[in-house]
Design an enzyme around this catalytic site. Sequence first.
Site, PDB file in Angstrom:
ATOM      1  N   CYS A 101     -19.769  28.695  -6.749  1.00 48.39           N
ATOM      2  CA  CYS A 101     -18.796  29.127  -7.753  1.00 48.39           C
ATOM      3  C   CYS A 101     -17.662  29.872  -7.065  1.00 48.39           C
ATOM      4  O   CYS A 101     -17.894  30.668  -6.161  1.00 48.39           O
ATOM      5  CB  CYS A 101     -19.467  30.047  -8.768  1.00 48.39           C
ATOM      6  N   GLY A 126     -23.455  44.033 -13.491  1.00 45.98           N
ATOM      7  CA  GLY A 126     -23.054  44.570 -12.195  1.00 45.98           C
ATOM      8  C   GLY A 126     -23.666  45.924 -11.958  1.00 45.98           C
ATOM      9  O   GLY A 126     -23.574  46.802 -12.821  1.00 45.98           O
ATOM     10  N   CYS A 185     -20.708  24.319 -11.061  1.00 45.96           N
ATOM     11  CA  CYS A 185     -21.824  24.542 -10.130  1.00 45.96           C
ATOM     12  C   CYS A 185     -22.898  23.473 -10.312  1.00 45.96           C
ATOM     13  O   CYS A 185     -23.758  23.320  -9.449  1.00 45.96           O
ATOM     14  CB  CYS A 185     -22.393  25.951 -10.253  1.00 45.96           C
ATOM     15  N   TYR A 236     -27.647  32.230 -17.730  1.00 44.74           N
ATOM     16  CA  TYR A 236     -28.265  33.341 -17.017  1.00 44.74           C
ATOM     17  C   TYR A 236     -27.629  34.708 -17.277  1.00 44.74           C
ATOM     18  O   TYR A 236     -28.337  35.683 -17.530  1.00 44.74           O
ATOM     19  CB  TYR A 236     -28.216  33.029 -15.520  1.00 44.74           C
ATOM     20  N   SER A 246     -34.338  36.409 -18.308  1.00 46.63           N
ATOM     21  CA  SER A 246     -33.297  35.481 -18.726  1.00 46.63           C
ATOM     22  C   SER A 246     -33.869  34.145 -19.215  1.00 46.63           C
ATOM     23  O   SER A 246     -33.159  33.379 -19.859  1.00 46.63           O
ATOM     24  CB  SER A 246     -32.298  35.257 -17.585  1.00 46.63           C
ATOM     25  N   ASN A 300     -12.805  41.120 -14.643  1.00 49.87           N
ATOM     26  CA  ASN A 300     -13.983  40.317 -14.327  1.00 49.87           C
ATOM     27  C   ASN A 300     -13.510  38.924 -13.962  1.00 49.87           C
ATOM     28  O   ASN A 300     -12.826  38.280 -14.760  1.00 49.87           O
ATOM     29  CB  ASN A 300     -14.901  40.277 -15.558  1.00 49.87           C
ATOM     30  N   GLY A 301     -13.872  38.470 -12.745  1.00 50.66           N
ATOM     31  CA  GLY A 301     -13.476  37.136 -12.328  1.00 50.66           C
ATOM     32  C   GLY A 301     -13.202  37.084 -10.844  1.00 50.66           C
ATOM     33  O   GLY A 301     -13.379  38.074 -10.131  1.00 50.66           O
ATOM     34  N   CYS A 352     -18.861  40.599 -13.191  1.00 48.55           N
ATOM     35  CA  CYS A 352     -18.735  42.017 -13.511  1.00 48.55           C
ATOM     36  C   CYS A 352     -18.711  42.141 -15.021  1.00 48.55           C
ATOM     37  O   CYS A 352     -18.742  41.156 -15.745  1.00 48.55           O
ATOM     38  CB  CYS A 352     -17.434  42.586 -12.959  1.00 48.55           C
TER      39      CYS A 352
HETATM   40 FE1  SF4 Z   1     -19.680  29.353 -14.202  1.00 47.21          FE
HETATM   41 FE2  SF4 Z   1     -20.658  27.608 -12.478  1.00 47.21          FE
HETATM   42 FE3  SF4 Z   1     -18.147  27.331 -13.371  1.00 47.21          FE
HETATM   43 FE4  SF4 Z   1     -18.787  29.349 -11.743  1.00 47.21          FE
HETATM   44  S1  SF4 Z   1     -18.812  27.143 -11.239  1.00 47.21           S
HETATM   45  S2  SF4 Z   1     -17.521  29.469 -13.586  1.00 47.21           S
HETATM   46  S3  SF4 Z   1     -20.900  29.833 -12.387  1.00 47.21           S
HETATM   47  S4  SF4 Z   1     -20.074  27.186 -14.561  1.00 47.21           S
END
Ligand code: SF4
Length: 472
Positions: A395, A29, A448, A255, A296, A104-105, A2
């Site tokens: 994530c 968002g 990720c 991204y 991006s 945001n989170g 967000c």
């Molecule tokens: Fe960012 Fe990936 Fe960590 Fe999620 S898992 S906070 S998308 S780096």
Amino acid sequence: MCGVMGMYSGGTDVFPDVINGLFQMQHRGQDACGIALADGKRIRLHRGLGYVRDVFRNRPAPEFSGHIACGHVRYPTQGSNRLDNAQPHLVTTLSGPMLALGSNGDLTNYWEIRRFLEAEGIDFWGTNDGELLLKYIAFHHIRKGLPLLDAIRRMQADVKGAYSACLIARDKLYAIRDPYAIRPLAIGAGGGNWVVASETNALDICHVDLVDEVAPGEVVEFSRDGMRRLPHPDVQSLRANGRTTPAHCVFEHVYFSRPDSIVFGERSYDVRKRFGAWLAEHDDVQGDVVVPVPDSSNAVALGYAQASALPFEFGLVRNHYIGRTFISPGQAGRDDGVKLKFNPLRSVFKNKRVILVDDSIVRGTTSRKLVRMVRGAGAKEVHLRIGSPITQYSCYYGVDTPTREELIGSRLSTEMIRHHLTADSLMYMSLEGLRECVGGGANFCMACFDGNYPIPITEAKAWEGDDGRAVG
Ligand code: SF4
């Protein structure tokens, strides 16, 4: 993901500035947006589903004004497109609205905290993390009588996960960040105004200069006395696994963030160009032209082209009037969206060996269609280059990535992915390359890509809820 924004002015109405700031962060968002405005006596809230330009086409009411604001744009998560989940949220007492918060989170112990609050008789409107943060602070501040800062510190001690939040309390604005500083939150100042925002492009449009970021675990207070910074007295005690550094989300650079924003101390444009240069320097394929998948990947492709001395061309023309493919709700939307979103320039591709540059591969659906589109436009060869490592893990900190099973990188080898995408060759950045490009990587979350989660993911219940998950 967000976008959040807070603004405190010496006395002028900040509504127009906050609209502009949220509009700058619309890419973060597109599901819903909202603004809480305070004049020092009362807080007014307006939220709606959809784009900023539609929800705030006009001032919601003549009296909707104030010199303190909290604004939010909300990222779409499947099945949760409800106004109840739109932010900011408001806590009202018998004497009127007292607190407003946007965040945001994503939280990793959402349901544990929610069950605690529900057992105390507190109702919830939706399954949004911002609502939980606000109600936990309100519970300790209003019900238990803790001073506001102590209530915030209590929240920081008990609630786990990622949050970059703005809170309005009476005639003050607060910016609050989790101890890992996973999501960005910048501070700007100028002309008697203070602005905090997920991205610095929101500061630019408000004509304030970047001052700093909110530090990990810090609370920053804005009032008529100016800015007061309240570093966490022992941020280390809030972190798990003995981690001593922040864990900024590296995907912001890959991204999410706009390239003109300064995120975690660096402009994303510059970081992305380094990603592209790294790819070029480690590549041995012969190409004729470098083409980005806009938008991006533009800077990544430019970095590649400059480092390889190959021509750079915008071979895919993007329709800007549909949302970003990655954040369109539902698989059907994604499939239909690719052709609607991109149209190839045949003159760029005809008989060329194309270096096609993208930022990441999530499910592979879009990449496969793009490779076919480029080949169909006359390319002799299509070599796909990815400005990030293989996305293999979900994530849990604010990005609606699919489950591991849906991530093509968790199921198939690079060669199998190349075959599936029908590309002539496929190359990702390595994890080492990514670390190199972001100054060693010690201050970043890369979970990720490497599965090394800075906040332990111990509770599947973080993903329960009436729509399948808690949403942030
Ligand atoms: Fe960012 Fe990936 Fe960590 Fe999620 S898992 S906070 S998308 S780096």
